[in-house]
Design a protein around this motif. Structure first.
Motif, short mmCIF file in Angstrom:
data_model
loop_
_atom_site.label_atom_id
_atom_site.label_comp_id
_atom_site.label_asym_id
_atom_site.label_seq_id
_atom_site.Cartn_x
_atom_site.Cartn_y
_atom_site.Cartn_z
N UNK A 67 -0.52 -0.92 10.20
CA UNK A 67 0.15 -2.11 9.65
C UNK A 67 0.39 -3.16 10.74
N UNK A 68 -0.65 -3.43 11.53
CA UNK A 68 -0.48 -4.34 12.65
C UNK A 68 -1.79 -5.05 12.98
N UNK A 69 -1.65 -6.10 13.76
CA UNK A 69 -2.81 -6.76 14.36
C UNK A 69 -3.24 -5.95 15.57
N UNK A 70 -4.49 -6.15 15.99
CA UNK A 70 -5.04 -5.48 17.16
C UNK A 70 -5.70 -6.50 18.04
N UNK A 71 -5.75 -6.21 19.32
CA UNK A 71 -6.38 -7.15 20.24
C UNK A 71 -6.91 -6.44 21.47
N UNK A 72 -7.47 -7.24 22.38
CA UNK A 72 -7.93 -6.71 23.65
C UNK A 72 -7.33 -7.52 24.78
N UNK A 73 -7.14 -6.85 25.90
CA UNK A 73 -6.65 -7.49 27.13
C UNK A 73 -7.57 -7.07 28.26
N UNK A 74 -7.99 -8.01 29.07
CA UNK A 74 -8.83 -7.73 30.23
C UNK A 74 -7.98 -7.81 31.49
N UNK A 75 -7.89 -6.70 32.19
CA UNK A 75 -7.15 -6.65 33.45
C UNK A 75 -8.05 -5.98 34.49
N UNK A 76 -8.46 -6.73 35.48
CA UNK A 76 -9.35 -6.23 36.53
C UNK A 76 -10.57 -5.54 35.92
N UNK A 77 -10.72 -4.22 36.15
CA UNK A 77 -11.88 -3.52 35.60
C UNK A 77 -11.55 -2.74 34.33
N UNK A 78 -10.44 -3.08 33.67
CA UNK A 78 -10.03 -2.40 32.44
C UNK A 78 -10.17 -3.32 31.23
#
Length: 148
Positions: A67-78
């Protein structure tokens, strides 16, 4: 019966020097080609991993998983797929972390959240991946189409 009379068997110094020289020349020619191909392959693999992560986050949002939105985060090599309206207020127990090659740097967008049901991103734009020599650009348009 054949007898071998005090005949020494082995390689001469000249033969050994020639073999080492040929190996050195071959290595000098092949090494730059190998490292260039490896770098290009790392860049392609990172772009594919990022595109797959974006699509997964988009599908999770469209399916309203949790029951939520989803996203991506780019941090260094992750590459981090997270659940929530933004990375800072996410529920970290749902995080999925994927590693990319440490030599690949990213610029442009570093966080994208997909809206529930529609799967549209909160903002569109480019993510630029670079290995120092070449760039790969992933574009996310306002409808959520990912091109690279």
């Amino acid at each position: 019966m054949i007898k071998i009379l005090n005949k020494k068997i082995g390689f001469t110094l000249l033969e050994l020097v020639l073999v080492v020289a040929l190996l050195a020349i071959t290595s000098a020619i092949v090494a730059p080609i190998y490292f260039s191909a490896k770098s290009a392959d790392d860049l392609d693999n990172s772009a594919n991993a990022l595109a797959s992560s974006l699509r997964k986050a988009q599908l999770l949002s469209m399916a309203v998983e949790g029951d939520s939105s989803w996203g991506i985060k780019l941090i260094d090599e992750d590459i981090i797929i997270f659940r929530g309206v933004d990375y800072l207020s996410r529920d970290s127990s749902w995080d999925e972390i994927f590693k990319v090659n440490k030599n690949i740097k990213n610029s442009g967008l570093d966080e994208i959240v997909f809206l529930k049901f529609s799967g549209r991103p909160n903002l569109g734009g480019d993510i630029i991946l670079s290995d120092g020599n070449k760039n790969k650009i992933l574009n996310i348009n306002s409808l959520g189409v990912i091109e690279y």
